[in-house]
Structure formats: structure tokens, C-alpha cells
Motif scaffolding. Structure first.
Motif, PDB file in Angstrom:
ATOM      1  N   SER A 100       0.729  -0.934  -0.005  1.00 25.36           N
ATOM      2  CA  SER A 100      -0.092  -0.136   0.119  1.00 25.36           C
ATOM      3  C   SER A 100       0.946   1.279   0.119  1.00 25.36           C
ATOM      4  N   LEU A 101       0.253   2.163  -0.205  1.00 22.57           N
ATOM      5  CA  LEU A 101       1.065   3.528  -0.206  1.00 22.57           C
ATOM      6  C   LEU A 101       1.739   3.849   1.218  1.00 22.57           C
ATOM      7  N   ILE A 102       0.813   3.589   2.147  1.00 21.72           N
ATOM      8  CA  ILE A 102       0.899   3.935   3.587  1.00 21.72           C
ATOM      9  C   ILE A 102       0.720   2.514   4.583  1.00 21.72           C
ATOM     10  N   GLY A 103       1.651   2.184   5.293  1.00 18.12           N
ATOM     11  CA  GLY A 103       1.538   1.254   6.076  1.00 18.12           C
ATOM     12  C   GLY A 103       2.957   0.736   6.706  1.00 18.12           C
ATOM     13  N   PRO A 104       3.053  -0.272   7.659  1.00 21.16           N
ATOM     14  CA  PRO A 104       4.357  -0.842   8.031  1.00 21.16           C
ATOM     15  C   PRO A 104       5.442  -1.065   7.175  1.00 21.16           C
ATOM     16  N   ARG A 105       6.513  -0.783   7.283  1.00 20.69           N
ATOM     17  CA  ARG A 105       7.417  -1.261   6.226  1.00 20.69           C
ATOM     18  C   ARG A 105       7.797  -2.620   6.427  1.00 20.69           C
ATOM     19  N   PRO A 106       7.660  -3.217   5.020  1.00 21.39           N
ATOM     20  CA  PRO A 106       7.772  -4.800   5.057  1.00 21.39           C
ATOM     21  C   PRO A 106       9.320  -5.247   5.435  1.00 21.39           C
ATOM     22  N   THR A 107       9.197  -6.275   6.182  1.00 18.00           N
ATOM     23  CA  THR A 107      10.408  -6.642   6.755  1.00 18.00           C
ATOM     24  C   THR A 107      10.640  -8.096   6.453  1.00 18.00           C
ATOM     25  N   LEU A 108      11.782  -8.816   6.445  1.00 22.37           N
ATOM     26  CA  LEU A 108      12.268 -10.091   6.135  1.00 22.37           C
ATOM     27  C   LEU A 108      11.446 -11.278   6.745  1.00 22.37           C
ATOM     28  N   PRO A 109      11.218 -12.378   5.936  1.00 25.44           N
ATOM     29  CA  PRO A 109      10.514 -13.454   6.651  1.00 25.44           C
ATOM     30  C   PRO A 109      11.325 -14.073   7.687  1.00 25.44           C
ATOM     31  N   GLN A 110      12.647 -13.965   7.798  1.00 26.72           N
ATOM     32  CA  GLN A 110      13.363 -14.525   9.139  1.00 26.72           C
ATOM     33  C   GLN A 110      13.152 -13.666  10.480  1.00 26.72           C
ATOM     34  N   GLN A 111      12.799 -12.300   9.945  1.00 29.89           N
ATOM     35  CA  GLN A 111      12.644 -11.598  11.071  1.00 29.89           C
ATOM     36  C   GLN A 111      10.971 -11.659  11.477  1.00 29.89           C
ATOM     37  N   SER A 142      14.874   2.382  17.673  1.00 24.37           N
ATOM     38  CA  SER A 142      14.940   0.974  17.911  1.00 24.37           C
ATOM     39  C   SER A 142      13.521   0.184  17.265  1.00 24.37           C
ATOM     40  N   TRP A 143      13.977  -0.917  17.027  1.00 20.32           N
ATOM     41  CA  TRP A 143      12.894  -2.113  16.374  1.00 20.32           C
ATOM     42  C   TRP A 143      11.806  -1.833  17.287  1.00 20.32           C
ATOM     43  N   GLU A 144      11.789  -2.017  18.653  1.00 22.21           N
ATOM     44  CA  GLU A 144      10.549  -1.871  19.510  1.00 22.21           C
ATOM     45  C   GLU A 144       9.811  -0.790  19.216  1.00 22.21           C
ATOM     46  N   THR A 145      10.437   0.416  19.088  1.00 23.39           N
ATOM     47  CA  THR A 145       9.567   1.521  18.858  1.00 23.39           C
ATOM     48  C   THR A 145       8.960   1.504  17.578  1.00 23.39           C
ATOM     49  N   ARG A 146       9.660   1.255  16.627  1.00 18.66           N
ATOM     50  CA  ARG A 146       9.093   0.934  15.278  1.00 18.66           C
ATOM     51  C   ARG A 146       7.954   0.291  15.110  1.00 18.66           C
ATOM     52  N   ILE A 147       7.891  -0.974  15.729  1.00 19.07           N
ATOM     53  CA  ILE A 147       6.719  -2.016  15.985  1.00 19.07           C
ATOM     54  C   ILE A 147       5.447  -1.078  16.779  1.00 19.07           C
ATOM     55  N   GLU A 148       5.908  -0.621  17.772  1.00 21.13           N
ATOM     56  CA  GLU A 148       4.701  -0.015  18.508  1.00 21.13           C
ATOM     57  C   GLU A 148       4.135   1.077  17.871  1.00 21.13           C
TER      58      GLU A 148
END
Length: 216
Positions: A100-111, A142-148
Motif C-alpha cells: 500500500s502507499l502507507i503502512g508498516p514497512r515490509p520486513t524479512l521473512p526470517q525477522q 529501535s525495533w521496539e519503537t518502530r513496531i509500537e
């Protein structure tokens, strides 16, 4: 008009109006870095479905097995990343329905495989070319902040919030920030950990300050 319809219409308009820029960037990458012009990588999308994300190439091949991504990123690549034009090929991902234009950035399958139930909430929507975490720190938080931040966006997304993200993305393209983390290193996501003292901005607040900690 549905969100998907808006994505398709806007992506088509950007492709048509921005075709000269897209072709110019492709030519610059071809001359500066050679083939291939496009970087392809498997990422996890909505519901964990795997797709191939497209970007303009910004790194040269590794000179040694242990060479870091930062060392491999060319000056040209750094400029393309700073103004986010390396993401232009993801318009094709939008048209295909991967993103989509806007949404969470896609991450790697292993992540994604290391996500706990809480983190898997960010797979509830299509990943975006830009998003709330991107405009509130990008790779310098940080990853934690990004996810939240991503989870907060999913729970509160609206037309007005999306318009604010678009505006903040345009500002970032003019005044790049958070492109790289501490020392230009991209730490891997190692798994879910307790989240403490994370302040999630709302549309009524200022963006969180950048901290030189880590990037994706």
C-alpha cells in the motif's frame, strides 16, 4: 473510494507523472553501479505472505564476505536513499497488490519468524512505501519503537492520519533524517522483548525525537 482503489489510482498517477524521473534514476544507477538496476528481495506482507519487493540498487557487490552494508553503499546510493527515490519501483508492488502507499514497512521473512503474537499485529494490513514509523524516526529508532508505532497506526489509521504521513514524508525527502542508524549499521531484529517507556506520537503531538540507536 476504498483504500485499495486510492492506492492504485495514486500509484498510476505517480508513475505517469514521474516516468521521466524514474527513467533518469534507472539510467543513473546503470551508469553508476551497473547491472542489475533493480534490487529484489523477499519480504513479508499482509498475513505474512511472502512477496518480492523492488528497489533501485544502492549498493555495489561485496568485496569480501564480511563487508558491511554501510561499506558497500555508494555515494550515489546514499543520495538515493536519503531522498527515498530508491523506493520508486515499489509503485509496481502497489499495483500488484503486494503493498500500500502507507503502512508498516515490509520486513524479512526470517525477522517475521521471530515475531511474538503482539508483533504479528503489524501484519494485519498491507505494508507501505511510507508509514508512521518511517516519519517518526525511520532507521534511527529501535525495533521496539518502530513496531509500537506501526501497531498504533493500524489501530488509529484514518484519512487525516494518512494525509499527515504523506506531508511528513515529503518534508523528509527535502530534509532527510534518520536514513541511517548508529554507525550506519542495520541491526537484525532478534525477537520480541518487553517494551518499556515507549512514547507513541499521535496526530496531535510532535514527532518523537531521533535517537542514534539502530536502523533496520
Amino acid at each position: 473510494m476504498t483504500r485499495r482503489a486510492v492506492d492504485v489510482v495514486v500509484a498510476l498517477v505517480i508513475v505517469l507523472l514521474g516516468l521521466p524521473l524514474i527513467l533518469l534514476v534507472a539510467l543513473v544507477v546503470l551508469v553508476g553501479l551497473g547491472r542489475p538496476v533493480l534490487f529484489r528481495q523477499e519480504r513479508s506482507g499482509r498475513d505474512g505472505t511472502t512477496f518480492t519487493v523492488l528497489k533501485f540498487r544502492t549498493m555495489r557487490p561485496p568485496a569480501a564476505a564480511a563487508e558491511s552494508d554501510g561499506a558497500r553503499t555508494s555515494r550515489l546510493g546514499s543520495v538515493l536513499r536519503a531522498i527515498s527515490v530508491d523506493e520508486l519501483p515499489q509503485l509496481w508492488n502497489i499495483l500488484r497488490g503486494d503493498m500500500s502507499l502507507i503502512g508498516p514497512r515490509p520486513t524479512l521473512p526470517q525477522q517475521v519468524a521471530r515475531y511474538g503474537p503482539h508483533e504479528r499485529g503489524r501484519l494485519a494490513v498491507r505494508p507501505g512505501v511510507t508509514g508512521w514509523a518511517q516519519v517518526n524516526g525511520r532507521n534511527a529508532i529501535s525495533w521496539e519503537t518502530r513496531i509500537e508505532l506501526d501497531l498504533w497506526y493500524i489501530a488509529n489509521r484514518s484519512v487525516w492520519l494518512d494525509l499527515r504521513i504523506v506531508w511528513m514524508t515529503l518534508v523528509q525527502m527535502v530534509r532527510p533524517s534518520g536514513v541511517v542508524g548508529d554507525g550506519g549499521v542495520n541491526p537484525d531484529y532478534v525477537g520480541s522483548r518487553p517494551v518499556r517507556d515507549i512514547v507513541v506520537p499521535s496526530p496531535a503531538t510532535e514527532p518523537i525525537p531521533l535517537h542514534p540507536v539502530e536502523r533496520r
